[in-house]
Design a protein around this motif. Structure first.
Motif, PDB file in Angstrom:
ATOM      1  N   LEU A   1     -36.485 -18.948  10.198  1.00  0.00           N
ATOM      2  CA  LEU A   1     -36.012 -18.877  11.580  1.00  0.00           C
ATOM      3  C   LEU A   1     -36.123 -17.451  12.112  1.00  0.00           C
ATOM      4  N   ALA A   2     -35.861 -16.459  11.251  1.00  0.00           N
ATOM      5  CA  ALA A   2     -35.966 -15.062  11.683  1.00  0.00           C
ATOM      6  C   ALA A   2     -37.410 -14.706  12.046  1.00  0.00           C
ATOM      7  N   ARG A   3     -38.365 -15.319  11.337  1.00  0.00           N
ATOM      8  CA  ARG A   3     -39.776 -15.063  11.669  1.00  0.00           C
ATOM      9  C   ARG A   3     -40.191 -15.779  12.952  1.00  0.00           C
ATOM     10  N   ALA A   4     -39.516 -16.897  13.269  1.00  0.00           N
ATOM     11  CA  ALA A   4     -39.949 -17.716  14.406  1.00  0.00           C
ATOM     12  C   ALA A   4     -39.291 -17.330  15.729  1.00  0.00           C
TER      13      ALA A   4
ATOM     14  N   ARG B   1     -28.023 -14.454   4.642  1.00  0.00           N
ATOM     15  CA  ARG B   1     -28.147 -13.760   5.921  1.00  0.00           C
ATOM     16  C   ARG B   1     -29.466 -13.011   5.989  1.00  0.00           C
ATOM     17  N   THR B   2     -30.023 -12.977   7.190  1.00  0.00           N
ATOM     18  CA  THR B   2     -31.139 -12.099   7.494  1.00  0.00           C
ATOM     19  C   THR B   2     -30.996 -11.665   8.947  1.00  0.00           C
ATOM     20  N   ASN B   3     -31.621 -10.534   9.319  1.00  0.00           N
ATOM     21  CA  ASN B   3     -31.469  -9.983  10.669  1.00  0.00           C
ATOM     22  C   ASN B   3     -32.801  -9.970  11.404  1.00  0.00           C
ATOM     23  N   ILE B   4     -32.700 -10.169  12.729  1.00  0.00           N
ATOM     24  CA  ILE B   4     -33.849  -9.961  13.615  1.00  0.00           C
ATOM     25  C   ILE B   4     -33.577  -8.653  14.350  1.00  0.00           C
ATOM     26  N   ARG B   5     -34.399  -7.651  14.098  1.00  0.00           N
ATOM     27  CA  ARG B   5     -34.109  -6.343  14.686  1.00  0.00           C
ATOM     28  C   ARG B   5     -34.299  -6.364  16.204  1.00  0.00           C
TER      29      ARG B   5
END
Length: 599
Positions: free
Chosen positions: A516-519, A540-544
């Protein structure tokens, strides 16, 4: 009726059913050389591209036997994949005999055994045929031993053939006439005909495919469907000879089609009995056991304007696919759609592809899931296949998931890797049967959810393509089930929620977060994409943030000027994070859900 033979071809996947059907059609002269094409009975482009049979198809052939008499052979070609076993069962109920094909190189496989026992349930005469004897790796003697040891059939009755080259096919035709019994039935009794399939014609309405057991269906007569109790006038009856060929009547023992002006799909039921309106039969024929879906997924149209068209398309597909079920559903993120039930992932994939090709629909599908049983203190035992219906965890007393008994046939050298694979998939118990010097059957009990995604591919990989498996549903057993939610900027995305075993929760959540973070495109503030079980974050991952260079115009001067601009930008991003909303495009859902989750 003595000159009629109703038979089908059953086998494991890719053992040559459609090719043998092609040779039988050619040998009976039902098609000219100019009109012939491979996989003649596979009417869908999807079947030709994938090289598999998805729908059972029927054709009536005329054959002059060695005794000089002309016989009518009603052939039904059936699928081989486990996901379409309901098609095989429906076909077997319309026959008296079955050709059981076995690959001369691969030997007896899992679906060979399953289809053979299904044929024995209906007391069919089974004739084994060893196909593909022209292959360099063919070993007919070994395969005949397997037919004797694993199926209990007489190997001396088996026929050797190469459907590709046509070798042995005339002998198969003579065996069909000589060894399969003619249909039984009473031509003078009240009409009883079994609806074993149906098609939809935009000009003629619903076309019923029937097997006439007793009596006769005549053009111009009146019939009654015993399930719906509705009467219809028969507009046309006929035989299926690659095209519909009208005749004046279908006598007892025949297989053919009936058109009687049925305009709405919901008026019929596959497995219903057709009888005479003026002379009704006393009891209907035994119908079909309902195919119960085991895999569930939600379908949403990418364009909300296509919702009505999607409903009409699912209606038409369910006409001749009794295993497909659907009900309306809505999602906060994706709008209105349908929760659909399937017999497996291949079934799901085929339905999605048919909706795209035949109806021009672009869809977003949720992650496939199975049906769980959950015992709660306030509502008792409930069945849940949709994460949205998951009860409050505080009220749950126990959760159960469906288990299957898988029969896996593999070479002896692959026992170690397969046992390791079963250990990864939480197999509860396993036992081994050594069928021959080189072949082993592993019978394992494991959760259905563990074979949904890539089990078949992994099995083929670790056995170098020689492994096959078939499964039966067993029962429900206790399981540690949790609901994993995906949060974007703190807001739950309902379309991405899933029910998984607690051991698989973190890997599955992390995979979804990363996809989802890549999309999702970058916004003007940092976005947290999290996986959670209740209030506990497990991934967890972040979208900068998308950052504008606000100091570009500062070509010189005091450093405090640049600091002032950067501080103002930071304050703006902090304020925007509090009030800003993340827009998740439809393409992001498609990108996340079209890939199988990690196992």
């Amino acid at each position: 009726m003595d000159r009629v033979r109703n038979f089908c071809i059953i086998a494991h996947v890719d053992h040559g059913k459609s090719t043998l059907a092609d040779r039988l059609i050619q040998l009976c002269g039902a098609v000219s050389d100019r009109e012939f094409r491979n996989q003649l009975l596979d009417s869908m482009d999807l079947e030709r591209e994938r090289g598999i049979t998805i729908k059972s198809n029927t054709v009536s052939l005329l054959h002059r036997g060695r005794d000089g008499a002309v016989y009518q052979l009603n052939l039904i070609d059936t699928p081989g994949h486990v996901d379409f076993s309901h098609e095989v069962r429906r076909s077997l109920m319309s026959c008296e005999g079955a050709l059981l094909l076995v690959d001369a190189a691969q030997g007896v496989e899992a679906q060979t055994v399953a289809n053979y026992f299904t044929a024995m349930e209906y007391d069919l005469t089974v004739l084994p045929v060893v196909n593909k004897i022209d292959l360099p790796a063919a070993d007919p003697d070994r395969v005949l031993e397997e037919i004797d040891d694993e199926l209990g059939l007489d190997p001396f009755e088996a026929l050797l053939a190469s459907a590709k080259r046509g070798d042995g096919v005339p002998e198969v035709l003579e065996a069909i006439v000589g060894k399969f019994p003619p249909p039984s039935g009473d031509p003078a009794a009240p009409l009883r005909a079994l609806i074993f399939d149906a098609q939809y014609d935009v000009y003629r309405g619903v076309v019923l495919l029937v097997r006439v057991v007793d009596g006769t269906i005549r053009r111009g007569g009146r019939v009654r469907l015993m399930h719906s109790r509705r009467d219809y006038a028969v507009e046309e009856v006929g035989l299926l000879k690659l095209r519909r060929e009208p005749v004046s009547e279908l006598p007892s023992g025949s297989v053919g089609y009936v058109i009687c002006g049925i305009r709405t799909i919901r008026d019929i039921a596959i497995g219903d009995t057709v009888t005479g309106a003026d002379r009704e039969a006393s009891a209907p024929l035994p119908g079909y056991r309902d195919a119960r879906p085991v895999v569930f997924s939600s379908m949403y149209p990418i364009s909300t304007d296509d919702y009505g068209e999607l409903e009409a398309a699912l209606d038409r597909l369910s006409l001749n696919d009794a295993a497909l079920t659907f009900e309306r559903q809505s999602s906060t993120a994706l709008g209105f759609g349908f929760r659909c039930g399937f017999l497996g992932l291949l079934h799901l994939d085929v339905v999605q592809e048919r909706l795209r090709r035949e109806h021009g629909l672009s869809l977003v599908l949720s992650a496939p899931s199975v049906r769980y049983r959950i015992a709660t203190r306030d509502r008792g035992v409930v069945e849940v296949e949709n994460p949205a219906a998951y009860p409050d965890p505080a009220t749950i007393e126990r959760t159960e998931e469906p288990y299957i008994r898988a029969s896996i046939l593999i070479p002896e050298r692959s026992v170690g890797p397969v046992m390791e694979l079963l250990g990864e998939r939480r197999a509860a118990s396993t036992r081994m049967n050594f069928l021959s010097a080189q072949r082993v059957e592993i019978v394992a009990e494991l959760p259905l959810a563990e074979v949904l995604f890539d089990f078949h591919d992994r099995l083929k990989t670790v056995t170098r393509g020689y492994g096959s498996y078939d499964y039966d549903l067993l029962d429900y057993r206790p399981s540690q089930l949790v609901k994993v939610d995906i949060l974007v900027n703190g807001d739950r995305v309902d379309a991405l929620s899933q029910l998984v075993h607690v051991d698989k929760a973190r890997p599955r959540a992390l995979a979804y977060c990363e996809r989802l973070a890549r999309a999702i495109p970058m916004h003007n503030f940092k976005i947290a994409v999290q996986g959670a079980i209740g209030g506990r974050i497990i991934a967890r991952t972040n979208i900068r943030a998308l950052r504008k260079d606000v100091t570009a115009k500062c070509y010189g001067g005091d450093i405090s000027r640049k600091r002032k601009l950067l501080e103002r930008q930071k304050e703006g991003k902090r304020r925007m994070k509090q009030v800003g909303r993340v827009q998740i495009p439809q393409e992001a859902f498609a990108a996340v859900l079209k890939s199988n989750p990690v196992s």
